[in-house]
Design an enzyme around this catalytic site. Sequence first.
Site, PDB file in Angstrom:
ATOM      1  N   GLN A 179     -55.008  75.231  11.950  1.00 28.02           N
ATOM      2  CA  GLN A 179     -53.618  75.131  11.934  1.00 28.02           C
ATOM      3  C   GLN A 179     -53.206  75.369  10.262  1.00 28.02           C
ATOM      4  OE1 GLN A 179     -52.066  71.256  13.218  1.00 28.02           O
ATOM      5  NE2 GLN A 179     -51.772  70.528  11.077  1.00 28.02           N
ATOM      6  N   GLU A 233     -45.687  73.801  22.229  1.00 28.36           N
ATOM      7  CA  GLU A 233     -45.524  73.454  21.034  1.00 28.36           C
ATOM      8  C   GLU A 233     -46.248  74.144  19.682  1.00 28.36           C
ATOM      9  OE1 GLU A 233     -46.612  69.495  18.385  1.00 28.36           O
ATOM     10  OE2 GLU A 233     -45.922  68.968  20.225  1.00 28.36           O
ATOM     11  N   ASP A 242     -40.227  68.801  16.657  1.00 27.90           N
ATOM     12  CA  ASP A 242     -41.201  69.535  17.214  1.00 27.90           C
ATOM     13  C   ASP A 242     -40.685  70.932  17.542  1.00 27.90           C
ATOM     14  OD1 ASP A 242     -43.158  67.763  16.832  1.00 27.90           O
ATOM     15  OD2 ASP A 242     -43.011  67.171  19.313  1.00 27.90           O
ATOM     16  N   SER A 301     -45.272  70.643  14.563  1.00 28.80           N
ATOM     17  CA  SER A 301     -44.615  69.385  14.493  1.00 28.80           C
ATOM     18  C   SER A 301     -44.581  69.272  13.025  1.00 28.80           C
ATOM     19  CB  SER A 301     -45.767  68.180  14.969  1.00 28.80           C
ATOM     20  OG  SER A 301     -45.141  66.949  14.841  1.00 28.80           O
ATOM     21  N   ARG A 338     -60.845  67.149  16.823  1.00 27.19           N
ATOM     22  CA  ARG A 338     -60.207  66.199  17.644  1.00 27.19           C
ATOM     23  C   ARG A 338     -60.722  65.747  18.913  1.00 27.19           C
ATOM     24  NH1 ARG A 338     -53.722  68.017  16.426  1.00 27.19           N
ATOM     25  NH2 ARG A 338     -53.812  67.903  14.156  1.00 27.19           N
ATOM     26  N   ASP A 366     -54.761  61.490   8.778  1.00 24.15           N
ATOM     27  CA  ASP A 366     -53.641  61.617   9.459  1.00 24.15           C
ATOM     28  C   ASP A 366     -54.192  60.807  10.861  1.00 24.15           C
ATOM     29  OD1 ASP A 366     -51.592  62.078  11.043  1.00 24.15           O
ATOM     30  OD2 ASP A 366     -51.547  64.033  10.845  1.00 24.15           O
TER      31      ASP A 366
END
Length: 334
Positions: free
Chosen positions: A116, A248, A235, A251, A101, A47
């Site tokens: 996640q 948030e 979102d 997504s 990340r 991604d």
Amino acid sequence: MSKQEILQTEEAIALVKKTFSQNLCNALNLYPISSPMIVNEGTGINDDLNGIERPVSFPVKFLNNNHGVVVHSLAKWKRIRLKELELEVHEGILTDMRALRPDEDSSPIHSIYVDQWDWELKIDKVDRSLSYLKKIVRLIYQSLLNTEEEVHLQYGYERVLPKKLSFIHSEQLLQLYPTLTPKDREHAIAKEYGAVFIIGVGYKLSNGESHDSRSSDYDDWSTISEDKYHGLNGDLLVWDEELSRSLELSSMGVRVDKDALEHQLALTGSQDKSKLYYHNLLLTDQLPLSIGGGLGQSRICMFLLKKKHIGEVQASIWPDQVREDAIKQGINLL
């Protein structure tokens, strides 16, 4: 924090993860599956997120000096897996995704370690609509409500989520708060409604800017939906009273089909991606239509368990100053 408090937090984290994942599987007809943490570089499977984040890359001897990359998310891998499993329409998959990340900021809601739930649901052509997107979002939100209720019953945490989820398009949000930045618009609308889904993230708004950037090759953010605005994605935000800001949690969106991919590659000047393995599969109609997204495990845990820092519900690495500040505030980082 005492040993008992720490262990109770760990127990509550496990309850949240078990309860929410089970509710989500039941609501969306998902099968729990295994997934990779590493994929081959140069295939287009990883991604791109906002298109600027660097993946963790390293050489793999048996790949003839090619590199492996740690996933950012599994948005594209899941679609390939749907094809391989030959699932029926309205059947899908849920996986426990772990990612790195390294360009992520260190903050109370950000960590370089990402955990996640990545889910993907096979759909029909008729389902590529705003009404179907909203239907799926409401089912996800109900799973969150059910989990909040279970946490309340087990540990007594106050229920704060509204029973009804609100929806607003990013263009409508801009018109509502024209002088605010996109992030401040999110804070304002989440505080007003408690929970809101912002539709249409990626396409340029009337001010010439997008609400937030999105990669060109997974969510469909350019198709004009029933309300005449662009975007079949968005979102999910909640108002976090502990942090006095929006948070948030997800997504997600209807995934690009062949036409949307070609359009978005052109809009972003990234037509060269069409030569990659994943994109070639999609452009030659070899992948199923789908809807999918990611749901932050640690963010959902910190929200439902009233935590002030994501490090209270996940083990990661933090700057020394962050740890020192946490100790002063009586916050225990794992």
